[in-house]
Design an enzyme around this catalytic site. Structure first.
Site, PDB file in Angstrom:
ATOM      1  N   HIS A 183       0.818  -1.229   0.000  1.00 30.51           N
ATOM      2  CA  HIS A 183       0.000   0.000   0.000  1.00 30.51           C
ATOM      3  C   HIS A 183       0.844   1.269   0.000  1.00 30.51           C
ATOM      4  CE1 HIS A 183      -3.627  -2.305   0.378  1.00 30.51           C
ATOM      5  NE2 HIS A 183      -3.286  -2.817   1.556  1.00 30.51           N
ATOM      6  N   ASP A 238      -2.503 -10.532  -2.476  1.00 30.22           N
ATOM      7  CA  ASP A 238      -3.046 -10.106  -1.185  1.00 30.22           C
ATOM      8  C   ASP A 238      -4.546  -9.820  -1.375  1.00 30.22           C
ATOM      9  OD1 ASP A 238      -2.071  -8.799   1.648  1.00 30.22           O
ATOM     10  OD2 ASP A 238      -3.737  -7.643   0.797  1.00 30.22           O
ATOM     11  N   HIS A 278      -6.177  -7.273  -0.481  1.00 32.58           N
ATOM     12  CA  HIS A 278      -6.413  -5.860  -0.808  1.00 32.58           C
ATOM     13  C   HIS A 278      -5.671  -5.456  -2.087  1.00 32.58           C
ATOM     14  CE1 HIS A 278      -6.700  -6.233   3.663  1.00 32.58           C
ATOM     15  NE2 HIS A 278      -7.778  -5.473   3.477  1.00 32.58           N
ATOM     16  N   ASP A 281      -4.613 -12.918   3.673  1.00 29.33           N
ATOM     17  CA  ASP A 281      -5.888 -12.359   4.140  1.00 29.33           C
ATOM     18  C   ASP A 281      -7.033 -12.751   3.210  1.00 29.33           C
ATOM     19  OD1 ASP A 281      -4.485 -10.694   2.392  1.00 29.33           O
ATOM     20  OD2 ASP A 281      -4.690  -8.891   3.616  1.00 29.33           O
TER      21      ASP A 281
HETATM   22  N1  Q9C Z   1     -10.174  -2.617  10.852  1.00 29.82           N
HETATM   23  C1  Q9C Z   1      -2.432  -5.244   4.161  1.00 29.82           C
HETATM   24  O1  Q9C Z   1      -3.036  -6.285   4.077  1.00 29.82           O
HETATM   25  N2  Q9C Z   1      -8.219  -1.673   6.727  1.00 29.82           N
HETATM   26  N3  Q9C Z   1      -2.996  -4.110   4.624  1.00 29.82           N
HETATM   27  C2  Q9C Z   1      -8.369  -1.597   8.137  1.00 29.82           C
HETATM   28  C3  Q9C Z   1      -9.768  -3.021   9.540  1.00 29.82           C
HETATM   29  C4  Q9C Z   1      -6.838  -1.516   6.306  1.00 29.82           C
HETATM   30  C5  Q9C Z   1      -4.373  -4.082   5.005  1.00 29.82           C
HETATM   31  C6  Q9C Z   1      -9.777  -1.857   8.562  1.00 29.82           C
HETATM   32  C7  Q9C Z   1      -6.315  -2.814   5.765  1.00 29.82           C
HETATM   33  C8  Q9C Z   1      -4.871  -2.738   5.343  1.00 29.82           C
HETATM   34  C9  Q9C Z   1      -0.982  -5.189   3.824  1.00 29.82           C
HETATM   35 ZN    ZN Z   2      -4.110  -7.180   2.627  1.00 32.29          ZN
END
Ligand code: Q9C
Ligand code: ZN
Length: 331
Positions: free
Chosen positions: A152, A186, A188, A275
């Site tokens: 990200h 991933d 995301h 994830d």
């Molecule tokens: N409470 C990676 O997998 N969203 N980053 C947060 C959850 C952000 C994920 C909401 C997710 C970032 C590297």
């Molecule tokens: Zn992720």
């Protein structure tokens, strides 16, 4: 396979993130990679502590010096967790106050900075660098157990638990030796990696991820994003729906890999997140532990040197079995 581990990752230890104005427990915790390492050791794999430091010239190919400097300054000034209170707006990015400078390099309230964050992020990038470097010495596969993750982070921003883009560092390093394709699996969208290579034709980027209309990072990851200028045609996104299972995921992966094959890469960089697993606390797909070995086989079918770069995956206790499943056919 060479496996690299950033022992200094514990210098970065988030406890809370701010979601909707509320502090909630942070998911990107040290136990994640500790479990990964322990599970690999338990099946007889050798996990090396990373001993190299990524050259700063390589880091500055990916991140602007100003960004790196601000991140370092915010970390140095931190006593406890630093989370931005203001963000840059209207294109104004210059400010004297460190609080504002921080808000100009971050895009969310999920990504705290601690005293040790800068050093940990550099060590994580060093892991990816070591993984890429081992490919040039004849290793077919390497795995960088990066923490904190990286996909990200863009050239001048952090967010989504990421500070330095580890996969981009590995890819950039390999471009001196051939054509590089990055495949991001991933959960995301890898917005940072996409941005970094959006205008380039020497690095192809493709990603399978949750549809941005539904999940973080919300602004990017749509099918119509395909690159710009010289980079037109070298980015391809595969947004997927809530509940995506092994069958639908695999069929999409096959499509993505056809696109990669047409590029004739010499090296693969895989942004590897777990994830996507059915029991992930922040995901929403339904991939099974067994599927990960099939996924790995898809990458192996390319028959070219590949570095796997760890990204997300937040079901800490499931991470071990998912990782060993993934690598079960890679020796
Ligand atoms: N409470 C990676 O997998 N969203 N980053 C947060 C959850 C952000 C994920 C909401 C997710 C970032 C590297
Ligand atoms: Zn992720």
């Amino acid at each position: 396979m060479h496996i690299y581990y950033p022992a200094g990752h514990i210098k970065h230890c988030p406890v809370w993130e701010i979601e909707n104005g509320e502090a909630i427990p942070h998911e990107e915790i040290p136990e994640r990679v500790e479990h990964i390492k322990a599970s690999l050791v338990a099946v007889g794999r050798t996990v090396e502590d990373v001993a190299l430091t990524v050259p700063s010239s390589l880091l500055f190919h990916i991140h602007s010096p100003k960004y790196m400097c601000t991140l370092k300054n915010v970390a140095a000034s931190a006593s406890d967790a630093q989370i931005p209170s203001v963000f840059s707006y209207g294109g104004h990015t210059k400010a004297n106050h460190l609080r504002a400078q921080f808000g100009a390099i971050s895009f969310d309230t999920y990504t705290p900075v601690f005293k040790g964050t800068f050093a940990a992020a550099v060590e994580s990038a060093s892991c990816a660098y070591a993984g890429a470097r081992s490919l040039l010495r004849g290793t077919m596969y390497s795995y960088a157990i990066c923490r904190p993750p990286g996909h990200h982070a863009g050239s001048s921003y952090m967010g989504g638990y990421c500070y330095i883009n580890n996969a981009a560092v590995a890819a950039q390093y390999l471009t001196a030796h051939g054509r590089v394709a990055i495949i991001d699996v991933d959960f995301h969208h890898g917005n940072g990696t996409q941005d970094i290579f959006y205008g380039r034709s020497d690095v192809l980027f493709t990603s399978l991820h949750a549809d941005p209309s539904w999940k973080f990072p919300y602004f990017t990851g749509n099918i119509n994003e395909r690159g710009i200028g010289k980079g037109k045609g070298y980015t391809r996104n595969f947004p997927l729906q809530k509940g995506t299972d092994d069958r639908v995921y695999d069929a999409t992966l096959v499509r993505a890999l056809k696109y990669v094959a047409a590029f004739h890469p010499n090296y693969l960089v895989v942004s590897l997140g777990f994830d996507t697993h059915v029991d992930d606390p922040i995901g929403g797909f339904a991939l099974t532990t067994d599927y990960y070995q099939k996924m790995a086989k898809r990458f192996m079918d390319f028959g070219i040197p590949t570095v796997f770069v760890q990204e997300g995956g937040y079901n800490t206790s499931a991470l071990g079995k998912n990782v060993t499943s993934f690598f079960s056919h890679i020796s």
